[in-house]
Design an enzyme around this catalytic site. Structure first.
Site, short mmCIF file in Angstrom:
data_model
loop_
_atom_site.label_atom_id
_atom_site.label_comp_id
_atom_site.label_asym_id
_atom_site.label_seq_id
_atom_site.Cartn_x
_atom_site.Cartn_y
_atom_site.Cartn_z
N GLU A 222 36.88 29.93 43.78
CA GLU A 222 37.49 31.03 43.02
C GLU A 222 37.02 32.36 43.58
OE1 GLU A 222 39.53 32.16 40.94
OE2 GLU A 222 39.73 30.99 39.09
N ASP A 223 37.86 33.37 43.45
CA ASP A 223 37.45 34.70 43.89
C ASP A 223 36.45 35.33 42.92
OD1 ASP A 223 39.36 34.93 41.87
OD2 ASP A 223 40.58 36.44 42.90
N ASP A 226 35.58 36.23 35.46
CA ASP A 226 35.49 37.41 34.61
C ASP A 226 35.23 36.94 33.17
OD1 ASP A 226 35.80 39.95 33.60
OD2 ASP A 226 37.94 40.09 34.00
N PHE A 275 36.14 46.93 37.81
CA PHE A 275 37.27 46.30 38.48
C PHE A 275 37.11 46.50 39.98
CE2 PHE A 275 41.54 45.41 39.83
CZ PHE A 275 41.87 44.34 39.00
N ARG A 288 44.28 43.78 49.07
CA ARG A 288 43.69 42.46 49.37
C ARG A 288 43.13 42.41 50.79
NH1 ARG A 288 45.18 38.77 45.33
NH2 ARG A 288 47.25 39.03 44.43
P1 IMP Z 1 39.12 35.31 33.92
O1 IMP Z 1 40.02 34.26 33.40
O2 IMP Z 1 39.00 36.46 32.95
O3 IMP Z 1 37.76 34.79 34.34
O4 IMP Z 1 39.86 35.98 35.16
C1 IMP Z 1 39.75 35.54 36.44
C2 IMP Z 1 40.87 36.12 37.30
O5 IMP Z 1 41.17 37.48 36.96
C3 IMP Z 1 40.45 36.15 38.75
O6 IMP Z 1 40.79 34.95 39.40
C4 IMP Z 1 41.18 37.36 39.29
O7 IMP Z 1 42.46 36.99 39.72
C5 IMP Z 1 41.34 38.28 38.12
N1 IMP Z 1 40.29 39.34 38.12
C6 IMP Z 1 39.25 39.46 37.28
N2 IMP Z 1 38.50 40.53 37.56
C7 IMP Z 1 39.07 41.12 38.64
C8 IMP Z 1 38.73 42.28 39.44
O8 IMP Z 1 37.74 43.00 39.22
N3 IMP Z 1 39.57 42.56 40.48
C9 IMP Z 1 40.66 41.79 40.77
N4 IMP Z 1 41.00 40.70 40.06
C10 IMP Z 1 40.21 40.36 39.00
#
Ligand code: IMP
Ligand code: MG
Length: 305
Positions: A222-223, A226, A275, A288
């Site tokens: 995963e990238d 959050d 962010f 990206r």
């Molecule tokens: P989560 O479900 O809230 O953990 O969100 C995860 C996804 O939200 C990641 O796979 C990203 O695609 C996106 N995301 C969360 N934070 C960021 C950020 O700071 N920059 C870009 N994408 C983000």
């Protein structure tokens, strides 16, 4: 002082149809939880905070949401800043009286950044954002990849793990991670839907894996983690396919914003609650291709205008 919480007399609302929300932000938040299949109850309990000498409750507090699966109360503070101080005090008192309770305060900016992340920004569409401060440089990423690759190669020695990447943010990280892994790895990708303000949806696999993962040693790549809700949904889905093992490797962890606590076995960097873009991560599909990870800032007006 024997202060106990008051049990609600009727079951609390658990659907958007039944709940009578005090604020629109609460309804939007409930929509996000529904999307990620995180069960919630709206204002299920009132906690007395202060009693008068004759035993009457003179101050009480009803947190907005309770998430039963996570055993977590959430209070949204999208109201005037002046009220936030008062909420801080109430939450402090609540924690003193009930140290066993987990409660998390979501500030207005947390909530707005949740929406912004899903592209439903309340920020003026015309506001131009550009990459700001470099948070993690290309060489820092490179160094960490060496370490992560070595760790994974050691842990999976003699095995042939399948790296499962979640598109699109993971592209840079996946490409580099596999090249730093001294193992016969395979790769596969999936695309999953994220919340888009449509209250009828749920996390969906938009594009599934091509590999059968039963009996395989799977590493989800995963990238960024959050709130943790995406990862949680993914782990649940993949676990149901009986992999031999399932671990998680994430480039970035924004731990301060976690709602759903999910385990990360291999982590690149923990970052502050900001962010970020670059190295695969986007803001509305842009940035990206930056080779580093940067924060966002408002774009400076161009010199010519
Ligand atoms: P989560 O479900 O809230 O953990 O969100 C995860 C996804 O939200 C990641 O796979 C990203 O695609 C996106 N995301 C969360 N934070 C960021 C950020 O700071 N920059 C870009 N994408 C983000
Ligand atoms: Mg409220």
């Amino acid at each position: 002082m024997n202060i106990r919480h008051l049990e609600a007399k009727t079951p609390p609302p658990t659907t958007i149809e039944d709940a009578r929300f005090a604020h629109e932000s609460e309804e939007e938040f409930a929509g996000i939880l529904d999307f990620y299949r995180v069960r919630w109850e709206y204002e299920p309990r009132t906690f007395p905070l202060k009693q008068s000498d004759d035993g009457r409750v003179v101050e009480a507090f009803s947190p907005d949401f309770y998430l039963p699966d996570l055993d977590l109360y959430i209070e949204l503070t999208t109201l005037k800043q002046g009220l936030v101080t008062d909420k801080h005090r109430k939450i402090r008192t609540l924690r003193e009286l009930h140290p066993e309770i987990n409660i998390k305060l979501l500030y207005k900016r947390d909530y707005l950044s949740l929406l912004a992340k899903y592209g439903i920004s309340m920020v003026d569409e015309q506001e131009r954002l550009a990459p700001g401060e470099v948070l993690i440089s290309a060489s820092q990423i490179e160094r960490r990849l060496n370490e992560l690759g070595a760790e994974i190669s050691r842990d999976y020695a003699g095995k042939e793990p399948l790296l499962v990447g979640v598109l699109k943010g993971v592209t840079c990280f996946m490409a580099d991670l596999m090249r730093h892994t001294a193992l016969p790895v395979s790769i596969d990708f999936m695309t999953i839907s994220s919340y888009d303000g449509d209250r009828s949806g749920a996390v969906r696999i938009v594009q599934d894996l091509t590999e059968n993962i039963a009996g395989r040693d799977v590493i989800i790549v995963e990238d960024i983690i959050d709130t943790g809700m995406t990862l949680q949904a993914l782990v649940t889905q993949l676990q149901a396919r009986f992999p031999a093992s399932l671990r998680v490797c994430a480039l970035l962890d924004k731990r301060a914003r976690r709602l759903v606590d999910t385990r990360i076995d291999y982590l690149g960097f923990e970052i502050p609650d900001e962010f970020v873009v670059g190295y695969g991560l986007d803001y509305r599909q842009r940035f990206r291709n930056l080779p580093f990870i940067a924060t966002l800032r408002p774009e400076a007006p161009s010199a010519s205008s």
